[in-house]
Design an enzyme around this catalytic site. Sequence first.
Site, PDB file in Angstrom:
ATOM      1  N   ASP A 339     -22.599  47.115  66.457  1.00 16.18           N
ATOM      2  CA  ASP A 339     -22.455  48.301  67.284  1.00 16.18           C
ATOM      3  C   ASP A 339     -23.492  48.232  68.405  1.00 16.18           C
ATOM      4  OD1 ASP A 339     -21.605  50.736  68.187  1.00 16.18           O
ATOM      5  OD2 ASP A 339     -22.667  51.907  66.688  1.00 16.18           O
ATOM      6  N   THR A 341     -24.950  51.346  70.249  1.00 16.26           N
ATOM      7  CA  THR A 341     -25.900  52.447  70.292  1.00 16.26           C
ATOM      8  C   THR A 341     -26.815  52.435  69.078  1.00 16.26           C
ATOM      9  OG1 THR A 341     -24.288  53.775  71.486  1.00 16.26           O
ATOM     10  CG2 THR A 341     -26.146  54.933  70.501  1.00 16.26           C
ATOM     11  N   LYS A 508     -26.019  70.129  89.431  1.00 21.90           N
ATOM     12  CA  LYS A 508     -25.952  68.751  88.938  1.00 21.90           C
ATOM     13  C   LYS A 508     -24.661  68.591  88.148  1.00 21.90           C
ATOM     14  CE  LYS A 508     -28.022  68.609  84.299  1.00 21.90           C
ATOM     15  NZ  LYS A 508     -28.220  70.024  83.962  1.00 21.90           N
ATOM     16  N   ARG A 552     -25.066  55.672  83.525  1.00 20.98           N
ATOM     17  CA  ARG A 552     -24.252  56.871  83.667  1.00 20.98           C
ATOM     18  C   ARG A 552     -24.764  57.615  84.895  1.00 20.98           C
ATOM     19  NH1 ARG A 552     -24.287  62.139  79.684  1.00 20.98           N
ATOM     20  NH2 ARG A 552     -22.568  63.244  80.662  1.00 20.98           N
ATOM     21  N   GLY A 617     -17.817  52.178  70.608  1.00 20.47           N
ATOM     22  CA  GLY A 617     -16.937  53.251  71.039  1.00 20.47           C
ATOM     23  C   GLY A 617     -17.164  53.654  72.484  1.00 20.47           C
ATOM     24  N   ASP A 618     -18.143  53.038  73.155  1.00 18.96           N
ATOM     25  CA  ASP A 618     -18.451  53.399  74.539  1.00 18.96           C
ATOM     26  C   ASP A 618     -17.410  52.844  75.510  1.00 18.96           C
ATOM     27  OD1 ASP A 618     -20.666  54.925  74.044  1.00 18.96           O
ATOM     28  OD2 ASP A 618     -22.059  53.252  74.159  1.00 18.96           O
ATOM     29  N   LYS A 685     -11.658  47.162  64.485  1.00 19.99           N
ATOM     30  CA  LYS A 685     -12.744  46.420  63.858  1.00 19.99           C
ATOM     31  C   LYS A 685     -12.232  45.545  62.722  1.00 19.99           C
ATOM     32  CE  LYS A 685     -16.214  49.853  65.137  1.00 19.99           C
ATOM     33  NZ  LYS A 685     -17.279  50.755  64.725  1.00 19.99           N
ATOM     34  N   ASP A 704     -22.428  52.606  61.313  1.00 17.34           N
ATOM     35  CA  ASP A 704     -23.156  53.784  60.861  1.00 17.34           C
ATOM     36  C   ASP A 704     -22.243  54.953  60.541  1.00 17.34           C
ATOM     37  OD1 ASP A 704     -22.317  54.357  63.385  1.00 17.34           O
ATOM     38  OD2 ASP A 704     -24.290  54.759  64.232  1.00 17.34           O
ATOM     39  N   ASN A 707     -16.086  55.916  60.404  1.00 16.47           N
ATOM     40  CA  ASN A 707     -15.074  55.015  60.939  1.00 16.47           C
ATOM     41  C   ASN A 707     -15.419  53.552  60.701  1.00 16.47           C
ATOM     42  OD1 ASN A 707     -17.272  55.242  62.768  1.00 16.47           O
ATOM     43  ND2 ASN A 707     -16.044  54.327  64.366  1.00 16.47           N
TER      44      ASN A 707
END
Length: 1020
Positions: A339, A341, A508, A552, A617-618, A685, A704, A707
Amino acid sequence: MFKGKKKQTNDQPQKLYHILDTDQVFIDLDVNHTTGLSTSEAERRLTVHGTNEMRGGGRPSAFKILIRQLSNLMTLILIAAIVVAFVIKDWVEAGVLIGVIAFNTAVGFLQEFKAEKTMDSLRKMSSPTSRVLRNGHQVVVPTMDLVPGDVLYLESGDVIGADCRLFEVFNFDTDEALLTGEALPISKEVAAFADPELPLGDRINLAFASTTVTKGRAKAVVYATGMSSEVGKIAKKLMDTDKNRMTPLQKGLHKMSWVLLGIASVSVLIVFGANKFKVNSDVLLYAIGLAIATIPEGLIAVVTLTMSMGVSTLAKKRALVRQLVALESLGSVTNICSDKTGTLTQSKMVLVRAWLPEEGVLRVAGLGFEPVGVITKTRQIVKSSETARVNFAEGEKSRLLDEDTTETVTVDQTTASPNVRRLAEAAALCNMSEIKCDAATGEWFGIGDPTEIALQVFASKLSMGKPLLTSDTHQWSVVSEYPFDSGIKRMSVVAVNNLTGEKLLFLKGATERVVPCCTGRQDGEITTAIESDDLQTYLDPRIQEMARDGLRVLSIAYRHLTKEESQIDMNKADREGVELNMTFLGLVGIYDPPRPESLPSVMECYRAGIQVTMLTGDHPATAAAIARQVGILQSEDEAENDSHVAVTMGQLVMTAREFDSLSDEEIDALPELPHVIARCSPDTKVKMIQAMHRRNGIVAMTGDGVNDSPSLKFADVGIAMGLSGSDVAKQASEIILTDDNFATIVRAIREGRRIFNNIQRFCCVLVGGNVAELICLLFGLAFRDKLDETVFPLSPVAILVNNLLTGTPPAMALGLEKAWPTIMDEPPRPPTSGLFSWEVQADIVFYGFSIGLLSISNFWLIISGFGDGNMAEHCNKGYTEECDLVFRARGAVFATLTLGILLHAYNCRRIRGPMWSWSMLKRFHENKFLLGGFISGTILCLLCMYVPGLNTSVLKMKGISWEWGVVLITLLVFLILSELYKFGKRRLLKPLTVATEEQVRLQRIWTENTLTSLSNGLEK
């Protein structure tokens, strides 16, 4: 076991509710969203669909688990050896064997019993109660009683009880990290989508069971419960996944057990046959001793203890091993699916770059929550007299570059331009987060949204954080706020300058939502009017550049309020009318930075022949950027210009949707599997692991979330995150990382390789020593006295003593051998090689035959070569003067066999490398346990030979004198043969290195590119 009513089915038809508008959903589920279900209808549906909880099979009984642990072949052989030990009244041997079986069984029993908790963890994740609409009234019901059609009320902090379709939201966000892998909370909407194959993480009009509400409130209608929910589907996969398959180590030990059992049986028959089946007590004891010498009864104990010590070592390195067999699989890993993150990255959102018109790029150092870090910018010094021309419409600057130079300057509160200060004020004031320092530990931490925390840290680095700006000694006060709305993706506040009385509106948000509000941009001290379309065109190159680096991007704007607006209550004013005519200030880039150790760890993997794949998942751009920074991908420039790259970047970076659309045949036809898959789903996966298995890969999978649990169980080694991981993921895994760090995985693989190499080493010593004893004792059957009876080269008791001295002690010492520096330069073991590869088998045969033949040759030399060849009668019974020659020959055999195997333990420290070179002699004492075992074994050998009574009466041998010359020469011959054998292997066999020149070149390029990015201010 998961409980439920007898009629529980949960076999609900699966429809794609994200593509249906809300009216169609209500019709399909037959519910009125204003009154909800009636009590009677809810009870009827509960009977049809079953309770809203997980189902699972019954936990196996403790008795069955115990039987499984005792039913393996090696244990049965050890039980038989215990019986034999009792028959010959060897109480010490019997006690040791009983302890070995008890220890092995206890460890295996506890591991398997603990592994049955996975489904329980899934069930406990759900919330105990939910608020629903029944009979037109809001009531609280047990979550297990939710049914399709129930109208749910959701608020911040709730755990969502079932999969549901949202039909009314207000500033509603959910945390779906455990289910989809998305690092940040997801903003939800109500509108339907047209794409039926939209990834799970992008179905933002749905909310899923076991996820949590982080902000806002919503109403939703339940469409799936229990095993039909997304979590339930994962539970089904966990129940269907069979992970009780034997590992290569277990298969190797199992096969070896059968082979040794066969050899022991044949050896007994040979002993009986050599004595013409005239079996007396001496022959029977000799046959039993030979059979016991054939079977390495201490092997299982040494393997288990070695792995247990490896578990202890890894625990100190922040990796908790739940199953010992995982250590073996770690040593042969060929692929790591990681993964992003928190594993490859630090799981902290950090502002690392800002851009303002005219000011250019600001680079921000410092990756933590502590407001410490240098802010710099590069400015251009124009030597030419010609004034620089700036074409704002095209976003390009034209200068006389040959006459220009640049310099990097530090930006702080005193040197910052008014625009930079205004940007910092907007970042601090248009912000609801806080950063604080723990007084006890000195650690800084953030409270609030991760993105806002990053903005607050940036402002604080300029000494312009919100606490300072709004303190009594400063001039700012926030008087009203328009909170962040997921529908319009922006936030604004009104702040008043208490010194001047003017009011400013700070804004913002996402660039595509901020730019339409702007009619100008700040250029130095002036505001330049610009159309929103032109402004977007002007910003696009900068936005794309930041996005390529995985940032981002947010936009910040402001405007002065008019005197009329200053009199209006902003909390009651129309938001759309207020957030207009803004002045664009600048862009900020925020990202989750890679861990500093991720790049060298990935490089070490490639050096060791291990492919690293990122499954996250990003979004694809973020995933690809981080992959380039940690070395999983080359930079785009290198990939385009490098003729050695065999596949395109398009093949190496895919979304889950693209990968899932490929058939197995199409995936297998790819020259290389993707290195990065974004927007991953649980099925993706598992599909990737299957593809790696078809390529004979041994896969380690990190995860983690809920899923991740199917892929963790399906992988050869499941690795769960200890800090951020769910209980489900931890129970489905074999290893838990207590620091969630990719580098810890590499350390675990190094330890796994060390352990497996050590197991091969001591197997070579144990089994090789048994082969030596077997060869010596079988060839010894050829020596016969005047009565044509066999004269044993060793007595049965001496066989057992020799087995004790040369078995477990040196094997245990080799189990503690440190990893050689080149261990991560070797390729992973082939999945089919197992413990006893062809090379190990050849080693066992060569060394065993060498020691055995040299030992029995000494028996012949002393009796017939240097002696008269006369063997007295009944020398197997006891000592007489006539048997003196036989007893001294036995002493020589005992010394040769014992010292030869002890020296062989040193020989096995390196399977191919020269052991007795000068450099290795200097490391002779490095393994203190091996040195201690060698010294103590030698001392005990001498005691056995020279202690009166023990030598002649019990062991039926005698101390030697001049025969030591024969023994030492024989040992020297063995060492010479060993070095010649290793030299031949080094010349004939493929070198144990994996890093080719091409791989070294690619690693250098990747490392240089990443370090270049570092110097450019991304703070990787």
